[in-house]
Design a protein around this motif. Structure first.
Motif, PDB file in Angstrom:
ATOM      1  N   GLU A 298       0.812  -1.222   0.000  1.00  0.00           N
ATOM      2  CA  GLU A 298       0.000   0.000   0.000  1.00  0.00           C
ATOM      3  C   GLU A 298       0.843   1.269   0.000  1.00  0.00           C
ATOM      4  N   THR A 299       2.074   1.202   0.479  1.00  0.00           N
ATOM      5  CA  THR A 299       2.926   2.391   0.473  1.00  0.00           C
ATOM      6  C   THR A 299       3.418   2.706  -0.931  1.00  0.00           C
ATOM      7  N   ARG A 300       3.248   1.757  -1.824  1.00  0.00           N
ATOM      8  CA  ARG A 300       3.741   1.926  -3.191  1.00  0.00           C
ATOM      9  C   ARG A 300       2.619   1.930  -4.223  1.00  0.00           C
ATOM     10  N   PHE A 301       1.590   1.122  -3.966  1.00  0.00           N
ATOM     11  CA  PHE A 301       0.515   0.994  -4.950  1.00  0.00           C
ATOM     12  C   PHE A 301      -0.809   0.754  -4.234  1.00  0.00           C
ATOM     13  N   ARG A 302      -1.856   1.435  -4.692  1.00  0.00           N
ATOM     14  CA  ARG A 302      -3.174   1.323  -4.077  1.00  0.00           C
ATOM     15  C   ARG A 302      -3.812  -0.019  -4.432  1.00  0.00           C
ATOM     16  N   LYS A 303      -4.266  -0.739  -3.412  1.00  0.00           N
ATOM     17  CA  LYS A 303      -4.895  -2.036  -3.661  1.00  0.00           C
ATOM     18  C   LYS A 303      -6.200  -1.890  -4.438  1.00  0.00           C
ATOM     19  N   ASP A 304      -6.942  -0.799  -4.182  1.00  0.00           N
ATOM     20  CA  ASP A 304      -8.205  -0.628  -4.906  1.00  0.00           C
ATOM     21  C   ASP A 304      -7.963  -0.431  -6.397  1.00  0.00           C
ATOM     22  N   LEU A 305      -6.806   0.137  -6.753  1.00  0.00           N
ATOM     23  CA  LEU A 305      -6.479   0.285  -8.169  1.00  0.00           C
ATOM     24  C   LEU A 305      -6.062  -1.059  -8.765  1.00  0.00           C
ATOM     25  N   ILE A 306      -5.337  -1.874  -7.986  1.00  0.00           N
ATOM     26  CA  ILE A 306      -4.970  -3.216  -8.464  1.00  0.00           C
ATOM     27  C   ILE A 306      -6.226  -4.008  -8.811  1.00  0.00           C
ATOM     28  N   TYR A 307      -7.216  -3.971  -7.916  1.00  0.00           N
ATOM     29  CA  TYR A 307      -8.450  -4.708  -8.175  1.00  0.00           C
ATOM     30  C   TYR A 307      -9.138  -4.196  -9.442  1.00  0.00           C
ATOM     31  N   ARG A 308      -9.028  -2.894  -9.683  1.00  0.00           N
ATOM     32  CA  ARG A 308      -9.697  -2.299 -10.834  1.00  0.00           C
ATOM     33  C   ARG A 308      -9.027  -2.705 -12.150  1.00  0.00           C
ATOM     34  N   ILE A 309      -7.698  -2.799 -12.172  1.00  0.00           N
ATOM     35  CA  ILE A 309      -6.989  -3.093 -13.429  1.00  0.00           C
ATOM     36  C   ILE A 309      -6.722  -4.585 -13.621  1.00  0.00           C
ATOM     37  N   ASN A 310      -7.013  -5.391 -12.595  1.00  0.00           N
ATOM     38  CA  ASN A 310      -6.582  -6.782 -12.594  1.00  0.00           C
ATOM     39  C   ASN A 310      -7.762  -7.755 -12.586  1.00  0.00           C
ATOM     40  N   THR A 311      -8.712  -7.558 -13.503  1.00  0.00           N
ATOM     41  CA  THR A 311      -9.786  -8.539 -13.631  1.00  0.00           C
ATOM     42  C   THR A 311      -9.194  -9.891 -14.009  1.00  0.00           C
ATOM     43  N   VAL A 312      -8.259  -9.853 -14.953  1.00  0.00           N
ATOM     44  CA  VAL A 312      -7.527 -11.057 -15.356  1.00  0.00           C
ATOM     45  C   VAL A 312      -6.039 -10.731 -15.364  1.00  0.00           C
ATOM     46  N   GLU A 313      -5.261 -11.649 -14.853  1.00  0.00           N
ATOM     47  CA  GLU A 313      -3.804 -11.462 -14.762  1.00  0.00           C
ATOM     48  C   GLU A 313      -3.108 -12.499 -15.651  1.00  0.00           C
ATOM     49  N   ILE A 314      -2.184 -12.027 -16.475  1.00  0.00           N
ATOM     50  CA  ILE A 314      -1.399 -12.926 -17.331  1.00  0.00           C
ATOM     51  C   ILE A 314       0.077 -12.654 -17.066  1.00  0.00           C
ATOM     52  N   THR A 315       0.814 -13.694 -16.722  1.00  0.00           N
ATOM     53  CA  THR A 315       2.245 -13.550 -16.484  1.00  0.00           C
ATOM     54  C   THR A 315       3.015 -14.088 -17.683  1.00  0.00           C
ATOM     55  N   MET A 316       3.750 -13.215 -18.341  1.00  0.00           N
ATOM     56  CA  MET A 316       4.578 -13.624 -19.475  1.00  0.00           C
ATOM     57  C   MET A 316       5.857 -14.253 -18.926  1.00  0.00           C
ATOM     58  N   PRO A 317       6.135 -15.513 -19.258  1.00  0.00           N
ATOM     59  CA  PRO A 317       7.284 -16.203 -18.659  1.00  0.00           C
ATOM     60  C   PRO A 317       8.599 -15.731 -19.256  1.00  0.00           C
ATOM     61  N   PRO A 318       9.683 -15.728 -18.466  1.00  0.00           N
ATOM     62  CA  PRO A 318      11.003 -15.423 -19.029  1.00  0.00           C
ATOM     63  C   PRO A 318      11.414 -16.527 -19.996  1.00  0.00           C
ATOM     64  N   LEU A 319      12.272 -16.202 -20.939  1.00  0.00           N
ATOM     65  CA  LEU A 319      12.663 -17.164 -21.971  1.00  0.00           C
ATOM     66  C   LEU A 319      13.349 -18.388 -21.374  1.00  0.00           C
ATOM     67  N   ARG A 320      14.046 -18.213 -20.253  1.00  0.00           N
ATOM     68  CA  ARG A 320      14.728 -19.350 -19.634  1.00  0.00           C
ATOM     69  C   ARG A 320      13.741 -20.381 -19.106  1.00  0.00           C
ATOM     70  N   LYS A 321      12.455 -20.000 -18.973  1.00  0.00           N
ATOM     71  CA  LYS A 321      11.443 -20.931 -18.503  1.00  0.00           C
ATOM     72  C   LYS A 321      10.564 -21.457 -19.637  1.00  0.00           C
ATOM     73  N   ARG A 322      10.922 -21.117 -20.859  1.00  0.00           N
ATOM     74  CA  ARG A 322      10.219 -21.655 -22.034  1.00  0.00           C
ATOM     75  C   ARG A 322      11.240 -22.039 -23.093  1.00  0.00           C
ATOM     76  N   LYS A 323      12.201 -22.863 -22.668  1.00  0.00           N
ATOM     77  CA  LYS A 323      13.319 -23.248 -23.534  1.00  0.00           C
ATOM     78  C   LYS A 323      12.852 -23.909 -24.832  1.00  0.00           C
ATOM     79  N   GLU A 324      11.680 -24.585 -24.760  1.00  0.00           N
ATOM     80  CA  GLU A 324      11.183 -25.272 -25.951  1.00  0.00           C
ATOM     81  C   GLU A 324      10.906 -24.290 -27.097  1.00  0.00           C
ATOM     82  N   ASP A 325      10.763 -23.007 -26.777  1.00  0.00           N
ATOM     83  CA  ASP A 325      10.422 -22.014 -27.791  1.00  0.00           C
ATOM     84  C   ASP A 325      11.643 -21.362 -28.436  1.00  0.00           C
TER      85      ASP A 325
END
Length: 450
Positions: A298-325
């Motif tokens: 909360e000292t850095r980012f408002r939780k109410d704003l997180i809830y507003r922008i984060n209906t769905v969350e997608i994490t793009m993996p680093p390339l080292r975790k998708r070596k097959e690609d």
């Protein structure tokens, strides 16, 4: 799993829906179990071996919360954590259906559905459950201008998720390290959305001062401040009907967050220098390289704003975790730059591929792209060899101990990356040079997410 062997459970309080699904699947699956009352779910799951559950979102039950489907989904996951669940929803409940994906649902379908789509959904989920890998290696925008390559399981999961949420208006938060393709993913989501014919507007909000933030996003009237020589639309108005992509959202100040939250709640913007509010109709996508738990401070980012922008969350993996690609991405970039620089088609020899696979890619896909571009430019033959591949010194150079502001952990991580790259991924040799046991080195690899 072969569809003919599947046992499917449909839970819906509408007898017409149960009858329609039963008639549709009668010749497609092994057994169909229908149930009107979700209160009987626990007994049904105890008595039957069920491969797939279709679960309605709303019932005339005592719970009557407006999102009963979420309640029963949680119960199913409590009783049978590995259950494969598809939510049935009306168009007006899509936001809740999207939320169900975060709660563990595998998919959702919207009433009224297309019969072929329903059967394809069952096939895809059962194949995925049995480990049958999709042959698709690209997420493409409808316009064909943006596509993302990947055949690793983690990317195929993301592609599936995007295809479900792109046609909705759900706000999306893209997480991931720099260079993982968050901006490309945002554009691909827009091109797959129902807003694809309208503008896609990107703003790097992390680089804006407080004054520029308001002017850039909300617009201004002539004379609102020094150098405001004419009326100007803000990015929210420019994106009207389309998608607004706010990059580096984790770097904006608390004051900026408060102003952004007000706009998102009211769905209106007011240009600087005027009191007239303008209605906005946009789909919001945000991105940050900060982990979600850091944003939750909360000292850095408002939780109410997180809830507003984060209906769905997608994490793009680093390339080292998708070596097959790596190989498919490398060949794609090689073809791209061979064409750009008017060179013959190029391929990689085995040593070059081994070198590509062994590298840790602290700069992720972006670093791979630049490395392949240099290799194509410098290669004298249509075969790229290991010696043609040079990775960025900006990513691999030693961290100077004279840099007072660099934490010791960053120095250690950088040293480990360099030594592992030097020994082409040989952990035994890398551990020996670092003066560590293999076990100690593995602990550090886990610690630094390498």
């Amino acid at each position: 799993m072969i569809l003919k062997k599947a046992n499917v459970l449909i839970v819906d309080d509408d007898p017409d829906v149960l009858t329609a699904v039963k008639l549709l699947l009668k010749k497609e699956v092994h057994e169909i179990i229908t149930e009107k009352n979700p209160e009987n779910l626990h007994v049904l799951l105890q008595r039957n071996a069920v491969d797939l559950i279709f679960l309605d979102m709303n019932y005339n039950s005592a719970i009557n919360t407006g999102n009963e489907g979420i309640y029963w989904l949680r119960k199913i996951k409590e009783w049978k954590p590995t259950a494969c669940v598809v939510m049935i929803t009306a168009y007006g409940d899509i936001d809740i259906a999207v939320r169900s994906l975060k709660e563990g649902a595998n998919d959702f379908i919207v009433k009224p559905w297309h019969n072929e789509k329903l059967i394809d959904t069952i096939k895809d989920l059962l194949d995925k459950r049995e480990g049958v890998k999709s042959t698709s290696v690209a997420l493409k925008g409808k316009a064909g201008t943006t596509f993302i390559l990947g055949e690793s399981d983690v990317m195929l999961d993301i592609f599936h998720k995007v295809k479900k949420i792109a046609p909705t208006d759900a706000n999306i938060l893209l997480l991931g390290e720099n260079g993982t393709g968050k901006d490309l993913m945002a554009k691909a989501i827009h091109e797959q959305s129902l807003r694809a014919k309208f503008p896609f507007i990107k703003v790097d909000v992390g680089a804006l001062t407080d004054t520029l933030f308001e002017s850039e996003l909300f617009g201004h009237k002539k004379g609102a401040f020094t150098d405001a020589r004419e009326d100007r639309q803000g990015r929210f108005e420019e994106a009207q009907g389309g998608t607004l992509f706010l990059d580096e959202i984790g770097n904006i100040s608390l004051q900026q967050q408060a102003k952004l939250l007000t706009v998102l709640q009211n769905r209106q913007v007011t240009r600087l220098g005027t009191n007239k509010a303008v209605d906005i109709d946009i789909r919001l996508i945000c991105a940050t390289n900060l982990p979600i738990h850091e944003l939750a401070n909360e000292t850095r980012f408002r939780k109410d704003l997180i809830y507003r922008i984060n209906t769905v969350e997608i994490t793009m993996p680093p390339l080292r975790k998708r070596k097959e690609d790596i190989a498919v991405l490398a060949q794609h970039f090689a073809n791209l730059y061979a064409d750009k620089y008017m060179k013959p088609a190029v391929e990689f020899d085995s040593a070059a591929l081994q070198k590509l696979m062994a590298y840790a890619y602290p700069g992720n896909v972006r670093e791979l792209q630049y490395a392949i571009e240099r290799a194509v430019i410098m290669a004298d033959e249509p075969i790229i060899k290991a010696e043609d591949l040079l990775f960025s010194i900006l990513e691999s150079q030693p961290v100077s101990i004279d840099q007072d502001n660099v934490p010791l952990s960053a120095m250690e991580k950088n040293a480990i990356l360099r030594v592992i790259d030097k020994h082409s991924g040989n952990i035994t040799k890398a551990a020996k040079e670092l003066g560590l046991t293999r076990t100690a080195l593995y602990r550090r690899l886990s610690k630094y997410d390498i």
